[in-house]
Design an enzyme around this catalytic site. Structure first.
Site, PDB file in Angstrom:
ATOM      1  N   ASP A  39       4.764   4.756   8.349  1.00  0.00           N
ATOM      2  CA  ASP A  39       4.069   3.647   8.177  1.00  0.00           C
ATOM      3  C   ASP A  39       4.935   2.717   7.007  1.00  0.00           C
ATOM      4  O   ASP A  39       5.853   3.282   6.252  1.00  0.00           O
ATOM      5  CB  ASP A  39       2.714   3.769   7.491  1.00  0.00           C
ATOM      6  CG  ASP A  39       1.770   4.555   8.131  1.00  0.00           C
ATOM      7  OD1 ASP A  39       2.012   4.701   9.650  1.00  0.00           O
ATOM      8  OD2 ASP A  39       1.015   5.222   7.529  1.00  0.00           O
TER       9      ASP A  39
HETATM   10  N1  URA Z   1       1.127  10.041   8.065  1.00  0.00           N
HETATM   11  C1  URA Z   1       0.797   8.842   7.644  1.00  0.00           C
HETATM   12  O1  URA Z   1      -0.729   8.603   7.399  1.00  0.00           O
HETATM   13  N2  URA Z   1       1.725   7.818   7.572  1.00  0.00           N
HETATM   14  C2  URA Z   1       2.938   8.050   7.534  1.00  0.00           C
HETATM   15  O2  URA Z   1       3.765   7.076   7.404  1.00  0.00           O
HETATM   16  C3  URA Z   1       3.436   9.181   7.881  1.00  0.00           C
HETATM   17  C4  URA Z   1       2.412  10.412   8.255  1.00  0.00           C
END
Ligand code: URA
Length: 237
Positions: free
Chosen positions: A106
């Site tokens: 993310d």
């Molecule tokens: N899980 C998440 O919620 N976000 C990420 O960036 C990676 C794994």
């Protein structure tokens, strides 16, 4: 292997852009199998030819593999019209290689991100079929306990009915835990922890398989992966 032009050989290795590579070749700095070659269009078999630049042997690789310490605030994408992407963090010569991120972190997640131009490799890292472990360090609000760890190990079912594979939750202390998953559903770790009443306030990926993010790799920096690193990706921590 099929023959390719010498200027393409050099630019595929990340030496410089194609036209800069032509200049380098014309200036006589490149030798192929011991002989100076000044014609950029000269064809060679990349897997067999011995090529030197300024006397240094170049090592041909069909594919390229890097790890990045992704900072927060950057999109895991190859391009975006408005926002900065992880590709924007690469030095100029690597931007031309056709690298793409392996899986997705993310925008606000930091840590280990692999980049490659090898689609098969990326598939093996991402596909749940190969069950490569990805470990995250999460800061959370709320308290977690052994019942939460047991629920993770059992395989959580999220609010919308999404079934998660069994995962590992290691509680590090008040508001900190490690989560290890073998799949990469949308916002997976955040949704898993939120489903146990512990919303995530910060997330960092520490490892993929047995490959750990080196402590000395600064945020935004990149390091090439050697053969041992690539093997570690498919090993258990
Ligand atoms: N899980 C998440 O919620 N976000 C990420 O960036 C990676 C794994």
């Amino acid at each position: 292997m099929d023959k390719i032009r010498l200027d393409k050989y050099l630019s595929d290795l990340g030496t410089a852009g194609r036209s800069e590579c032509r200049k380098i070749i014309r200036s006589g700095r490149v030798r192929v199998d011991g002989a100076a070659v000044t014609a950029p269009e000269t064809k060679l078999d990349p897997s067999a030819a011995v090529v030197t630049l300024d006397g240094e042997r170049l090592v041909w690789a069909e594919h390229h593999y890097y790890m990045m310490n992704k900072p927060a605030g950057v999109l895991t994408a190859t391009e975006d019209r408005r926002q900065k992407t992880v590709l924007d963090l690469l030095p100029e010569e690597l931007r031309r290689m056709g690298l793409f991120p392996v899986g997705r972190l993310d925008r606000d997640t930091r840590g280990l991100l692999l980049l490659t131009d090898d689609g098969d490799f990326a598939h093996r890292v991402i596909s749940p079929k190969f069950a490569v472990e990805k470990m995250y360090d999460a800061s959370v609000e709320g308290t977690l306990d052994e019942r939460d760890a047991a629920a993770f190990a059992e395989g959580l079912v999220l609010g919308d009915g999404t079934k998660c594979r069994p995962a590992r939750l290691e509680i590090l202390g008040e508001g900190r835990c490690l989560v290890t998953v073998t799949e990469g559903k949308y916002h997976q770790v955040k949704r898993m922890l939120a489903s146990r009443g512990a919303p995530v306030t910060a997330l960092k990926r520490l490892s993929i398989g047995a490959l750990r993010l080196p402590e000395e790799l600064a945020e935004g920096d990149l390091a090439p992966l050697g053969e041992e690193d690539l093997c570690r990706v498919f090993m258990v921590r």
